[in-house]
Design an enzyme around this catalytic site. Structure first.
Site, PDB file in Angstrom:
ATOM      1  N   ASP A  53      88.212 -55.851-146.708  1.00 48.19           N
ATOM      2  CA  ASP A  53      88.857 -56.688-147.713  1.00 48.19           C
ATOM      3  C   ASP A  53      88.681 -58.176-147.376  1.00 48.19           C
ATOM      4  O   ASP A  53      89.019 -58.620-146.290  1.00 48.19           O
ATOM      5  CB  ASP A  53      90.345 -56.326-147.758  1.00 48.19           C
ATOM      6  CG  ASP A  53      91.013 -56.681-149.069  1.00 48.19           C
ATOM      7  OD1 ASP A  53      90.781 -57.797-149.559  1.00 48.19           O
ATOM      8  OD2 ASP A  53      91.785 -55.853-149.590  1.00 48.19           O
ATOM      9  N   THR A  92      91.431 -57.742-155.406  1.00 46.14           N
ATOM     10  CA  THR A  92      91.356 -56.502-154.629  1.00 46.14           C
ATOM     11  C   THR A  92      91.108 -55.274-155.497  1.00 46.14           C
ATOM     12  O   THR A  92      90.221 -54.463-155.212  1.00 46.14           O
ATOM     13  CB  THR A  92      92.649 -56.311-153.820  1.00 46.14           C
ATOM     14  OG1 THR A  92      92.840 -57.449-152.988  1.00 46.14           O
ATOM     15  CG2 THR A  92      92.572 -55.060-152.967  1.00 46.14           C
ATOM     16  N   ASN A 113      94.345 -57.349-160.519  1.00 48.06           N
ATOM     17  CA  ASN A 113      95.388 -56.640-159.772  1.00 48.06           C
ATOM     18  C   ASN A 113      96.566 -56.322-160.681  1.00 48.06           C
ATOM     19  O   ASN A 113      97.202 -55.275-160.540  1.00 48.06           O
ATOM     20  CB  ASN A 113      95.876 -57.488-158.597  1.00 48.06           C
ATOM     21  CG  ASN A 113      94.890 -57.523-157.449  1.00 48.06           C
ATOM     22  OD1 ASN A 113      93.951 -56.736-157.395  1.00 48.06           O
ATOM     23  ND2 ASN A 113      95.100 -58.437-156.518  1.00 48.06           N
ATOM     24  N   ASP A 175      97.641 -49.586-151.098  1.00 44.64           N
ATOM     25  CA  ASP A 175      97.598 -48.444-152.013  1.00 44.64           C
ATOM     26  C   ASP A 175      96.495 -48.600-153.054  1.00 44.64           C
ATOM     27  O   ASP A 175      95.809 -47.637-153.401  1.00 44.64           O
ATOM     28  CB  ASP A 175      98.954 -48.222-152.687  1.00 44.64           C
ATOM     29  CG  ASP A 175      99.528 -49.460-153.365  1.00 44.64           C
ATOM     30  OD1 ASP A 175      98.759 -50.358-153.754  1.00 44.64           O
ATOM     31  OD2 ASP A 175     100.767 -49.532-153.520  1.00 44.64           O
ATOM     32  N   ARG A 176      96.281 -49.816-153.566  1.00 47.54           N
ATOM     33  CA  ARG A 176      95.270 -49.989-154.605  1.00 47.54           C
ATOM     34  C   ARG A 176      93.854 -49.755-154.080  1.00 47.54           C
ATOM     35  O   ARG A 176      92.991 -49.284-154.830  1.00 47.54           O
ATOM     36  CB  ARG A 176      95.398 -51.360-155.269  1.00 47.54           C
ATOM     37  CG  ARG A 176      95.346 -52.574-154.355  1.00 47.54           C
ATOM     38  CD  ARG A 176      95.683 -53.824-155.170  1.00 47.54           C
ATOM     39  NE  ARG A 176      95.707 -55.054-154.398  1.00 47.54           N
ATOM     40  CZ  ARG A 176      96.772 -55.535-153.775  1.00 47.54           C
ATOM     41  NH1 ARG A 176      97.915 -54.841-153.802  1.00 47.54           N
ATOM     42  NH2 ARG A 176      96.733 -56.681-153.134  1.00 47.54           N
ATOM     43  N   ASP A 302      91.746 -59.641-145.115  1.00 48.61           N
ATOM     44  CA  ASP A 302      92.373 -60.231-146.294  1.00 48.61           C
ATOM     45  C   ASP A 302      93.750 -60.803-145.957  1.00 48.61           C
ATOM     46  O   ASP A 302      94.081 -61.923-146.350  1.00 48.61           O
ATOM     47  CB  ASP A 302      92.492 -59.183-147.390  1.00 48.61           C
ATOM     48  CG  ASP A 302      92.982 -59.760-148.705  1.00 48.61           C
ATOM     49  OD1 ASP A 302      92.239 -60.554-149.319  1.00 48.61           O
ATOM     50  OD2 ASP A 302      94.105 -59.437-149.132  1.00 48.61           O
ATOM     51  N   HIS A 348      85.692 -58.473-152.349  1.00 53.41           N
ATOM     52  CA  HIS A 348      85.532 -59.863-152.783  1.00 53.41           C
ATOM     53  C   HIS A 348      85.367 -60.714-151.537  1.00 53.41           C
ATOM     54  O   HIS A 348      85.522 -60.231-150.414  1.00 53.41           O
ATOM     55  CB  HIS A 348      86.749 -60.354-153.585  1.00 53.41           C
ATOM     56  CG  HIS A 348      88.066 -60.132-152.888  1.00 53.41           C
ATOM     57  ND1 HIS A 348      88.472 -60.869-151.781  1.00 53.41           N
ATOM     58  CD2 HIS A 348      89.063 -59.241-153.114  1.00 53.41           C
ATOM     59  CE1 HIS A 348      89.649 -60.442-151.379  1.00 53.41           C
ATOM     60  NE2 HIS A 348      90.031 -59.445-152.161  1.00 53.41           N
ATOM     61  N   HIS A 495      91.526 -65.978-153.105  1.00 59.51           N
ATOM     62  CA  HIS A 495      90.255 -65.684-153.782  1.00 59.51           C
ATOM     63  C   HIS A 495      90.575 -65.481-155.242  1.00 59.51           C
ATOM     64  O   HIS A 495      91.696 -65.717-155.674  1.00 59.51           O
ATOM     65  CB  HIS A 495      89.633 -64.424-153.171  1.00 59.51           C
ATOM     66  CG  HIS A 495      90.619 -63.306-153.023  1.00 59.51           C
ATOM     67  ND1 HIS A 495      90.950 -62.453-154.049  1.00 59.51           N
ATOM     68  CD2 HIS A 495      91.404 -62.948-151.970  1.00 59.51           C
ATOM     69  CE1 HIS A 495      91.866 -61.591-153.627  1.00 59.51           C
ATOM     70  NE2 HIS A 495      92.171 -61.865-152.372  1.00 59.51           N
TER      71      HIS A 495
END
Length: 564
Positions: A53, A92, A113, A175-176, A302, A348, A495
């Site tokens: 990430d 993300t 997101n 979780d995502r 991240d 990203h 970002h």
């Protein structure tokens, strides 16, 4: 063994890292020689998809000479240093959704997101990308986690559809990331929440996760001292004032009883890899009748980037730890004798905080003007047009950029006036690069060709879903950080722009015995899924992917032949 690892990680993680380092230092299993072994026959039995990430192509290039562990191994495979998350919404959820679906956010439906659904009956109109908002227990901040909003299958979904014996496993701190890489049919799904790994609603925690959580609980309860920094990080060790504090010299001391202290540190990646290794053992991945897929999203880069920026001591330590954590994962798979193929990329990139950027040859770097917030823009539009939304906001948005939605309490004619006023205000602001209406984007054909050559409108179009995107999409200018007020240790950099520091990510593929090469031409993360599908001989209907198959064999062989 470097004191960074010996002194500060929990004992089981230390032992695993020691084993990884020893394997990397010896004979045929060293990063520089392991790719020279004879190539196994047939497709691999396990696909390992690693997302780091916020791992920009810039970070990869900057630290590439320092890698000695897992990343050094992957550098011996097929290296695409200039991969693209082609779309404008470099966040993300959209980024992770491209990695194993092979489609752009415009097609997957994962436009950001968060987005807003003003027609939803629930009081909260914000929709989190990985929630099932139809569940009364769900909210955007405390979601009932689900992949219900992902409109397409992932590679794991396709593999299970072709052969139900395939196992689809995903683990991350987020979780995502789990849901976007794993998809709709996940055999094991784990993410970090308040000091432990949790899973989908209605599922039991497996013994592997129970053991990992016990280790985490002991570590968090006790705390740990600051991490030692590699000597080559000395140049990054400099305090930079930001907000009401400073960053740049942190070394990740773990405060006892503070789960977030672990989350925003290299220890998060170590714990994620440790759980992934336990799941490999528990489920006997790569040893079944069909190929399996293991998705591992490493989130610490991240978290560290947001909390401290990308150019301080903190990120330097994180890069060293990331390299070794990936090595730990690969060495564990080697020890089990699994025939596996790896892809590593990112959701990203990112840009350092403007306070340090202005000291390092980027004087235009600034924080976003508070007048670009949806609240401020709504008030300005009301003052200009006389249109209000009663007791509610006139505009809904998740920040000073991205998708803006006009309240449904206004008439269609008034909505047109609001959209026109919003576009006018945005385009006249010096911090805005572009503003597009939904009508403009709907009329724009999906972009094609080299992603580095796409216009800003093309990039916004690749993120546009007519049923989910806003009435207006605003793109901030280059080097404008959409955080008006920094909070050191939590949120100083980010970002999400349409520019290449956020769009460009490395793409590395490796399999034992496969001849490596380096290809600097621009490729896309949507090329990953079709390339892996071909590698395992997975036939899919034409049009399944937006991306193309990349031939991963640097020799005369062609790994894309299976798709012909």
């Amino acid at each position: 063994m470097h004191p960074f690892f010996k002194r500060h990680f929990a004992a089981p993680v230390v032992l695993a890292l020691m084993a990884a380092l020893a394997a990397c230092a010896s004979g045929s299993d060293s990063p520089r020689s392991v790719g020279m072994d004879p190539a196994p026959k047939g497709p691999p039995k396990l696909i390992v998809a690693i997302s780091v990430d916020q791992f920009s192509a810039d970070l990869f290039a900057q630290y590439r000479p320092r890698f000695t562990g897992g990343l050094a191994r992957l550098e011996q495979g097929a290296v695409f240093p200039s991969g693209f998350q082609s779309h404008a919404a470099t966040e993300t959820c959209p980024g992770h959704s491209t990695l194993l679906t092979g489609v752009h956010p415009a097609r997957s439906g994962i436009i950001a997101n968060n987005w807003f659904d003003l027609s939803t009956p629930r009081a909260e109109k914000k929709i989190y990308c990985a929630e099932d908002e139809s569940d009364p227990a769900s909210s955007s901040r405390e979601p009932v986690v689900s992949a219900v909003h992902l409109k397409v299958p992932t590679l794991g979904d396709l593999m299970k559809a072709a052969n139900p014996a395939s196992r689809n496993v995903a683990v991350s701190a987020k979780d995502r990331a789990v849901m976007m890489m794993g998809g709709h049919k996940i055999d094991a799904a784990y993410w970090y929440l308040k000091g432990q790994f949790v899973t989908l609603k209605g599922r039991d925690i497996s013994p592997a996760a129970v053991a990992q959580n016990a280790e985490l609980a002991a570590l968090i309860k006790k705390g740990a001292p600051a991490l030692a920094a590699p000597a080559w990080c000395a140049a990054a060790d400099r305090a930079v004032p930001v907000g009401k504090g400073q960053v740049g010299t942190g070394r990740f001391a773990l405060e006892a009883g503070k789960p977030d202290s672990l989350r925003i540190s290299p220890r998060m990646d170590a714990a994620t890899v440790a759980l992934a290794n336990r799941l490999v053992d528990e489920l006997d991945l790569g040893k079944g009748a069909a190929a399996d897929v293991l998705s591992v999203s490493l989130s610490a880069t991240d978290y560290v980037g947001h909390a401290t920026g990308t150019e301080g001591m903190e990120m330097c330590i994180q890069m060293a730890a990331l390299d070794q954590a990936i090595g730990q994962l690969l060495t564990h798979l080697d020890a089990r004798g699994i025939d596996y193929a790896v892809v590593l990329s990112a959701d990203h990139g990112g840009l350092d905080m403007p306070e340090r950027q202005r000291e390092q040859a980027l004087p235009r770097a600034v924080r976003a003007d508070v007048n670009l917030s949806p609240q401020a823009l709504g008030k300005a539009i009301s003052a200009r047009t006389g249109i209000t939304a009663g007791d509610g906001p006139l505009l809904y948005a998740d920040g000073p950029f991205g998708d803006f939605y006009v309240s449904r309490s206004v008439s269609p004619a008034q909505k047109g006036q609001v959209v026109q006023a919003l576009v006018s205000l945005a385009r006249s602001h010096p911090q805005v690069a572009a503003a597009f209406t939904a009508e403009e984007l709907a009329k724009t054909p999906p972009p094609s060709g080299n992603p580095q050559d796409w216009s800003l409108k093309d990039r916004a179009r690749a993120s546009f879903d007519p049923n989910r995107s806003g009435d207006v999409v605003i793109l901030l200018d280059r080097a404008v950080t959409p955080i008006p007020e920094a909070i050191p240790g939590m949120y100083v950099a980010t970002h999400g722009s349409a520019f290449d520091y956020d769009r460009r990510v490395p793409m590395l593929f490796w399999r034992r015995g496969l001849r490596g090469f380096e290809q600097p031409a621009p490729v896309e993360t949507v090329d990953i899924a079709p390339s892996l599908a071909a590698l395992i001989g997975l036939a899919v209907p034409e049009g399944t992917f937006d991306g193309r198959c990349l031939d991963l064999d640097g020799g005369s062989g062609n790994t894309c032949e299976a798709l012909k």
